[in-house]
Design a protein around this motif. Sequence first.
Motif, PDB file in Angstrom:
ATOM      1  N   THR A   1       4.104   3.609   5.827  1.00 47.06           N
ATOM      2  CA  THR A   1       4.200   4.554   4.707  1.00 47.06           C
ATOM      3  C   THR A   1       5.604   5.138   4.563  1.00 47.06           C
ATOM      4  OG1 THR A   1       3.339   6.293   6.165  1.00 47.06           O
ATOM      5  CG2 THR A   1       1.755   5.144   4.760  1.00 47.06           C
ATOM      6  N   LYS A   2       6.208   5.560   5.665  1.00 45.62           N
ATOM      7  CA  LYS A   2       7.540   6.160   5.601  1.00 45.62           C
ATOM      8  C   LYS A   2       8.566   5.134   5.117  1.00 45.62           C
ATOM      9  CE  LYS A   2      10.954   8.647   8.416  1.00 45.62           C
ATOM     10  NZ  LYS A   2      11.276   9.162   9.772  1.00 45.62           N
ATOM     11  N   LEU A   3       8.462   3.915   5.625  1.00 44.89           N
ATOM     12  CA  LEU A   3       9.372   2.842   5.222  1.00 44.89           C
ATOM     13  C   LEU A   3       9.296   2.613   3.718  1.00 44.89           C
ATOM     14  CD1 LEU A   3       9.678  -0.617   7.008  1.00 44.89           C
ATOM     15  CD2 LEU A   3       9.567  -0.468   4.537  1.00 44.89           C
ATOM     16  N   VAL A   4       8.079   2.515   3.186  1.00 46.80           N
ATOM     17  CA  VAL A   4       7.886   2.220   1.763  1.00 46.80           C
ATOM     18  C   VAL A   4       8.430   3.349   0.895  1.00 46.80           C
ATOM     19  CG1 VAL A   4       6.168   1.814  -0.037  1.00 46.80           C
ATOM     20  CG2 VAL A   4       5.929   0.708   2.196  1.00 46.80           C
ATOM     21  N   LYS A   5       8.180   4.602   1.295  1.00 46.19           N
ATOM     22  CA  LYS A   5       8.670   5.740   0.509  1.00 46.19           C
ATOM     23  C   LYS A   5      10.194   5.740   0.423  1.00 46.19           C
ATOM     24  CE  LYS A   5       4.787   8.893   1.373  1.00 46.19           C
ATOM     25  NZ  LYS A   5       4.357  10.150   2.044  1.00 46.19           N
ATOM     26  N   GLN A   6      10.834   5.375   1.510  1.00 45.83           N
ATOM     27  CA  GLN A   6      12.292   5.378   1.535  1.00 45.83           C
ATOM     28  C   GLN A   6      12.893   4.183   0.800  1.00 45.83           C
ATOM     29  OE1 GLN A   6      13.252   5.538   5.705  1.00 45.83           O
ATOM     30  NE2 GLN A   6      13.061   7.769   5.841  1.00 45.83           N
TER      31      GLN A   6
ATOM     32  N   ILE B   1       8.466  -5.945  -0.486  1.00 49.92           N
ATOM     33  CA  ILE B   1       8.134  -5.142  -1.662  1.00 49.92           C
ATOM     34  C   ILE B   1       8.604  -5.916  -2.881  1.00 49.92           C
ATOM     35  CG2 ILE B   1       8.444  -2.944  -2.864  1.00 49.92           C
ATOM     36  CD1 ILE B   1       9.080  -1.627  -0.242  1.00 49.92           C
ATOM     37  N   GLY B   2       7.716  -6.080  -3.861  1.00 46.14           N
ATOM     38  CA  GLY B   2       8.070  -6.843  -5.049  1.00 46.14           C
ATOM     39  C   GLY B   2       7.032  -6.703  -6.137  1.00 46.14           C
ATOM     40  N   SER B   3       7.087  -7.649  -7.087  1.00 49.39           N
ATOM     41  CA  SER B   3       6.204  -7.595  -8.263  1.00 49.39           C
ATOM     42  C   SER B   3       5.421  -8.884  -8.424  1.00 49.39           C
ATOM     43  CB  SER B   3       7.032  -7.324  -9.522  1.00 49.39           C
ATOM     44  OG  SER B   3       7.785  -6.154  -9.397  1.00 49.39           O
ATOM     45  N   PRO B   4       4.541  -9.229  -7.480  1.00 49.99           N
ATOM     46  CA  PRO B   4       3.753 -10.462  -7.622  1.00 49.99           C
ATOM     47  C   PRO B   4       2.875 -10.401  -8.863  1.00 49.99           C
ATOM     48  CG  PRO B   4       2.854  -9.085  -5.876  1.00 49.99           C
ATOM     49  CD  PRO B   4       4.162  -8.461  -6.279  1.00 49.99           C
ATOM     50  N   PHE B   5       2.976 -11.442  -9.700  1.00 48.88           N
ATOM     51  CA  PHE B   5       2.207 -11.531 -10.942  1.00 48.88           C
ATOM     52  C   PHE B   5       2.426 -10.303 -11.828  1.00 48.88           C
ATOM     53  CE2 PHE B   5      -0.237 -13.875  -7.681  1.00 48.88           C
ATOM     54  CZ  PHE B   5      -0.117 -15.150  -8.213  1.00 48.88           C
ATOM     55  N   GLY B   6       3.565  -9.624 -11.672  1.00 53.20           N
ATOM     56  CA  GLY B   6       3.875  -8.476 -12.509  1.00 53.20           C
ATOM     57  C   GLY B   6       3.329  -7.157 -12.010  1.00 53.20           C
ATOM     58  N   PHE B   7       2.662  -7.145 -10.853  1.00 55.71           N
ATOM     59  CA  PHE B   7       2.150  -5.892 -10.294  1.00 55.71           C
ATOM     60  C   PHE B   7       3.279  -5.214  -9.507  1.00 55.71           C
ATOM     61  CE2 PHE B   7      -1.718  -8.459 -10.811  1.00 55.71           C
ATOM     62  CZ  PHE B   7      -2.488  -7.568 -11.550  1.00 55.71           C
TER      63      PHE B   7
ATOM     64  N   THR C   1       3.458  -5.912   0.985  1.00 50.45           N
ATOM     65  CA  THR C   1       2.737  -6.800   1.898  1.00 50.45           C
ATOM     66  C   THR C   1       3.486  -6.838   3.221  1.00 50.45           C
ATOM     67  OG1 THR C   1       3.928  -8.694   0.944  1.00 50.45           O
ATOM     68  CG2 THR C   1       1.702  -8.269   0.127  1.00 50.45           C
ATOM     69  N   LYS C   2       2.772  -7.134   4.284  1.00 50.19           N
ATOM     70  CA  LYS C   2       3.383  -7.124   5.612  1.00 50.19           C
ATOM     71  C   LYS C   2       3.006  -8.373   6.383  1.00 50.19           C
ATOM     72  CE  LYS C   2      -0.714  -6.020   7.610  1.00 50.19           C
ATOM     73  NZ  LYS C   2      -1.454  -6.878   8.559  1.00 50.19           N
ATOM     74  N   GLY C   3       3.758  -8.634   7.449  1.00 45.24           N
ATOM     75  CA  GLY C   3       3.478  -9.785   8.297  1.00 45.24           C
ATOM     76  C   GLY C   3       4.483  -9.816   9.432  1.00 45.24           C
ATOM     77  N   ILE C   4       4.646 -10.984  10.005  1.00 43.22           N
ATOM     78  CA  ILE C   4       5.592 -11.143  11.104  1.00 43.22           C
ATOM     79  C   ILE C   4       6.539 -12.300  10.808  1.00 43.22           C
ATOM     80  CG2 ILE C   4       4.005 -10.214  12.839  1.00 43.22           C
ATOM     81  CD1 ILE C   4       3.570 -13.162  13.753  1.00 43.22           C
ATOM     82  N   VAL C   5       7.637 -12.329  11.521  1.00 48.25           N
ATOM     83  CA  VAL C   5       8.559 -13.462  11.452  1.00 48.25           C
ATOM     84  C   VAL C   5       7.926 -14.627  12.207  1.00 48.25           C
ATOM     85  CG1 VAL C   5      10.832 -14.321  12.104  1.00 48.25           C
ATOM     86  CG2 VAL C   5      10.577 -11.962  11.307  1.00 48.25           C
TER      87      VAL C   5
END
Length: 482
Positions: A32-37, A181-187, A192-196
């Motif tokens: 949450t903190k990461l996304v807000k920043q 963080i992005g706009s998949p299909f315009g949203f 989304t999260k994951g690992i390397v």
Amino acid sequence: MLRKMYQTWIAVACVALAFMSSARADELPDFTKLVKQAAPAVVNISTIKNVEYSSNGGMAIDPDDPALQQMPEIFRHFFGMQRGMPDNQGGGKILKREEPRSLGSGFIISSDGYILTNNHVVNGADEIVVRLNDRRELNAKLVGADPRSDLAVLKIDAHDLPTVKIGHSSSLEVGQWVVAIGSPFGFDYSVTKGIVSALGRSLSNDNYVPFIQTDVAINPGNSGGPLFNMDGEVVGINSQIYTRSGGFMGLSFAIPIDVAIDVANQLKDNGHVKRGWLGVLIQEVNRDLAESFGLDKAAGALVARVLPNSPAAQAGLKEGDVILAFDGKPINMSADLPHFVGRVKPGSVATMHIIRNGKEQDLDVTIGLLPDDETNILVDDHGNSTTNSAIMSVLHISVANLSDDEKTQAQVDNGVLVKQIEQGPAFSAGIQPGDVITLLNGKKVDSVSSLEEIVKKLPKGRSVPMQIVRKGSPIFLPLRLE
């Protein structure tokens, strides 16, 4: 008594499970903190393409287009054509209409409005529109683009903008948490999260980018958006996915930010990118080859050909040499070499550690400038396509120019001869060794060089017509690039 003991045991078990669940929840990262920043510096990018139509509803078509000349008369009528004449000469008018062309993402790298995204998001656009986090929509200017790395820099007229923190992709490790963080299909502003999953991946026709592989859910519209580490720093640019369905299948690829920033700085300063060039054709070293060259393991880049007058030739590199390290960096796979060479400043001296005739030695080489047009250096002295050409990397075929006698024998005036074929789009289309390719996507194939240029511009995700001549008979086959 037993009943009471059973109830006590159940209560203890429930408490233990609750404690374990709470402990596991505490171990999971909080985004949450990461996304807000970070989110305020992420932008949505849309493009507009001006398309010409005729007043009676047909699309304006060039009567000299080779594809049109191959089209039966009945289909010319279907497309609003009269005997090969465009509609504006047959009574109609040519109208222009703006159509949305693509949707992607990007991120602000400086407060005065510079934005980094993928080249394929904005390629061919007549107008680029950037939507900011505060819902403002601003027209953007294309500062520069680099198709080889699929990167583009945009500029909007704004100030005091939020910016992302730039990290270092070189410090990434497999298994590390990352966030997109992005706009998949315009949203807009989807997280989304994951690992390397892996580092230094080489993809077909992308010789100059050591991709970061992740399992972050990436879909159309995420392209050009940032990939963050847990410190909220951008470590990559989401660029490609591997898919058989058109959607996310667990394999996503991002351009390392170290590569992207270097490209962005060159685009801002010069409008183009200069890359190092060695001038060799290489192949992978498998177990059998390693044994034959006296290597302890299958590693390095085997030099299959040294191009004439190239930096490699001037340095004394020979065919059959195996390059084990470049400028102190070990080469585990042959695909590592283009990544290392491409990032060296042209004119700089680098050291190659090689093995020749079972003996190891060092060679110093003055790195050259990679030509803007690689077509000439990807065709050998006899007119054959090389292993590094787009023809091989995209279609997975080897072709050669036709001699006059071969043209007479094949009953063709133009075309190239298919010599070898591997599993790939051409094989799936039904191409065979011995076929002569005369037309591709409506364009005439005169030589290996012309086919190289056509292949580079082929669209993906839809079929295009390929005309071949087989045993004197012309045949059209549908070629599809996924």
